[in-house]
Design an enzyme around this catalytic site. Structure first.
Site, PDB file in Angstrom:
ATOM      1  N   LYS A   3     -25.098   7.687  21.062  1.00 49.64           N
ATOM      2  CA  LYS A   3     -25.150   9.097  20.662  1.00 49.64           C
ATOM      3  C   LYS A   3     -25.210   9.973  21.908  1.00 49.64           C
ATOM      4  O   LYS A   3     -25.921   9.644  22.870  1.00 49.64           O
ATOM      5  CB  LYS A   3     -26.373   9.325  19.776  1.00 49.64           C
ATOM      6  CG  LYS A   3     -26.488  10.734  19.186  1.00 49.64           C
ATOM      7  CD  LYS A   3     -27.717  10.811  18.276  1.00 49.64           C
ATOM      8  CE  LYS A   3     -27.896  12.190  17.647  1.00 49.64           C
ATOM      9  NZ  LYS A   3     -29.078  12.231  16.748  1.00 49.64           N
ATOM     10  N   SER A  52     -28.100  13.737  12.363  1.00 49.23           N
ATOM     11  CA  SER A  52     -27.250  14.235  13.424  1.00 49.23           C
ATOM     12  C   SER A  52     -26.473  13.140  14.138  1.00 49.23           C
ATOM     13  O   SER A  52     -25.549  13.427  14.910  1.00 49.23           O
ATOM     14  CB  SER A  52     -28.097  15.011  14.443  1.00 49.23           C
ATOM     15  OG  SER A  52     -29.080  14.186  15.027  1.00 49.23           O
ATOM     16  N   SER A  89     -32.179  11.510  11.121  1.00 48.94           N
ATOM     17  CA  SER A  89     -30.850  11.376  11.710  1.00 48.94           C
ATOM     18  C   SER A  89     -30.408   9.940  11.933  1.00 48.94           C
ATOM     19  O   SER A  89     -29.225   9.695  12.174  1.00 48.94           O
ATOM     20  CB  SER A  89     -30.794  12.124  13.043  1.00 48.94           C
ATOM     21  OG  SER A  89     -30.994  13.508  12.854  1.00 48.94           O
TER      22      SER A  89
END
Length: 545
Positions: free
Chosen positions: A32, A107, A131
């Site tokens: 990420k 996210s 997330s």
């Protein structure tokens, strides 16, 4: 768009060839884009941060590399890790691998989609509000959110530093377990890091069997509701379902965006958000900017409220081993998010936002699919440092469970039904003898529980009468070293002694039983269902059996 930056495929192959031998040798993984990878920029989906590559990799990335794994690139995300939808990125929105019309979840959107698409077997994400779990649910994969501090967050651009967790996305629970074995370690570079205790906490069972489920109705879309009912049926094949009041859990969840934790977000990246100018996502800016004006008094008021919720919810973990919840209330379309970006996102966090605030761990796993073909995900939630038993339960959920390991040599199982149970006055005696909680259970039918007369700590007497409650009596099964059994017996006065106790699964273990003549003047408290409720004077609640 899945990727924000990628390594050249030739470089990835070279790295695989040169990777150190280890448990993850040659395995590729995605990262990420709020987690540093040396040589690649960390943008957190803000192009204004794209000019400067990271000088060193985050601790989590380095641990994977030391185990032989190779990073291949940085994945898209909701900007500054603020969102559960996967649409708040100037690099383009991700969508579910099951439907281009439906959101991927965020996210950690790109990381989940990269795994679900088969591009990599492992990806790192982060989880503050959900997330690491919402994208797993929306893409039919496994999302592990470990205990806070178990995996280092050094080298992660923070959202809420005190709550942030590095998470994993995999297609199987076994892969998640292997990644956690490498990633979990204390790190002096992370002030929020903490080591796992050498033994499971006293109230955490090594073999989870009691699964808490909401006692009341849930706010679910119709398609989710149907899938949830099917999930409950599956859960009932894995253990005993125990209704749990979840109102305090859900109330704690509202603090994350409705309380002073917005100030922590502002502290973490507010200056970057202000400097981003036109690159800042307008919804992220609108959500986070109020954190700039939170007062110190409001912060401490929020901490007081959270402490009250923790105190109210902690007793749950003395009655159940895990809490089963849907990961989300529904699966919105991208058009739904565009029409109501804040409201739709907020609803997605209904069942995830409280987990880090209350210092819990969780595993998101696929549930029965919805009738329309979209995935439906559930999460198994447990107390801090219950990560490995929770993964064992998750493996049973997905059908990956391996045969149980052989019990440690020189140990014996002993069932306790009274003050030696976790959280009760004499439990420390068990811990002092090196005992560990194996599992929670109930006796088979035919047992009665009595409150024995006498001074000091109230004592129970479990008696096999042949006519006790059909649902049995609550017990805990502890594993003791052989030599500790005699030491424990020395602390237990008459009319109690060791005998064989039949459990609700048909197994027989040693347990403390009372002689029938010793309970003639005792009070029958069998209707309470167990000593924990009887000692508190609480009425029977047969729905919990």
């Amino acid at each position: 768009m899945i990727w924000i930056s990628r390594l050249d495929p030739g470089e990835v192959r070279d790295r695989q060839r040169l990777a150190p031998s280890g448990p993850l040798h040659g395995l590729t993984f995605a990262v990420k884009d709020n987690i540093d990878v040396e040589g690649l920029p960390t943008t957190a989906a803000c192009p204004a941060l794209a000019e400067h590559p990271a000088k060193q990799s985050a601790s989590a990335v380095r641990r994977l590399e030391q185990a032989g794994a190779v990073p291949v690139g940085k994945t898209n995300m909701d900007q500054f890790a603020t969102g559960l939808v996967g649409t708040r990125s100037p690099y383009g929105a991700c969508h579910s691998v099951f439907s281009a019309e439906h959101v991927s979840g965020g996210s950690s959107s790109g990381s989940a989609v990269a795994v679900a698409s088969g591009l990599v077997p492992l990806a790192l994400g982060t989880d503050t509000a959900g997330s690491g779990r919402v994208p797993a649910a929306f893409n039919g994969i496994v999302g592990l959110k470990p205990t806070r501090g178990l995996i280092s967050t050094a080298g992660v651009l923070p959202a809420c530093r005190s709550l942030d967790c590095v998470t994993t996305f995999t297609r199987t629970v076994a892969e998640a377990r292997a990644a956690l074995a490498v990633l979990a370690a204390p790190d002096p570079a992370d002030p929020w890091s903490r080591p796992a205790p050498p033994r499971l906490p006293a109230h955490v069972a090594a073999r989870p069997r009691l699964i808490g489920v909401p006692a009341g109705p849930l706010d679910l879309d119709p398609e989710h509701e149907t899938a949830w009912r099917a999930a409950l049926g599956h859960a009932a094949t894995l253990g005993r379902l125990v209704p749990v009041a979840i109102e305090d859990f859900l109330a704690a969840a509202t603090l994350l965006y409705g309380g002073p934790w917005l100030a922590e977000r502002w502290n973490g990246f507010g200056a970057l958000l202000e400097a981003a100018g036109e690159h800042a996502d307008p919804t992220v800016r609108a959500v986070v900017t109020p954190g700039r004006d939170v007062t110190g008094a409001e912060v401490f008021a929020g901490l007081d409220r959270l402490a009250a919720f923790r105190q109210a919810t902690e007793p749950t973990w003395l009655d159940v081993d895990a809490l089963l919840l849907p990961t989300t209330p529904g699966h919105p379309r991208r058009a739904d998010v565009a029409a109501e970006p804040v409201a739709v996102n907020a609803r997605l966090g209904t069942y995830t936002n409280f987990v880090n605030l209350l210092d819990l761990c969780a595993v998101a796993v696929p549930g029965p699919p919805r009738a329309d073909g979209l995935p439906f995900g559930v999460q198994l939630i447990g107390p801090a440092f219950a990560d490995r038993p929770l993964l064992d339960l998750a493996a049973r959920w997905t059908g990956e469970a391996e045969p149980s390991p052989a019990p440690p040599p020189g140990t014996t199982l002993v069932a306790v039904a009274g003050a030696h149970m976790s959280g009760l006055p004499l439990n420390g005696q068990l811990a002092g003898l090196g005992a560990t909680l194996e599992h929670r259970a109930r006796t088979g039918p035919g047992y009665r529980l009595f409150k024995l007369p006498g001074p000091g700590v109230a004592r129970p007497g479990l008696v096999h009468t042949g006519d006790g409650p059909a649902a049995g009596i609550a017990v805990e099964v502890w594993r003791l070293p052989h030599q500790a059994v005699g030491a424990l017996l020395d602390t237990v006065p008459a009319p109690l002694g060791l005998g064989r106790v039949r459990l609700d699964d048909g197994a027989e273990v040693l347990g403390f039983l009372a002689e029938s003549h010793g309970v003639r003047d005792a009070t029958d408290v069998s209707a309470s269902g167990g000593w924990r409720r009887a000692s508190l004077g609480e009425p029977a609640d047969e729905t919990r059996w």
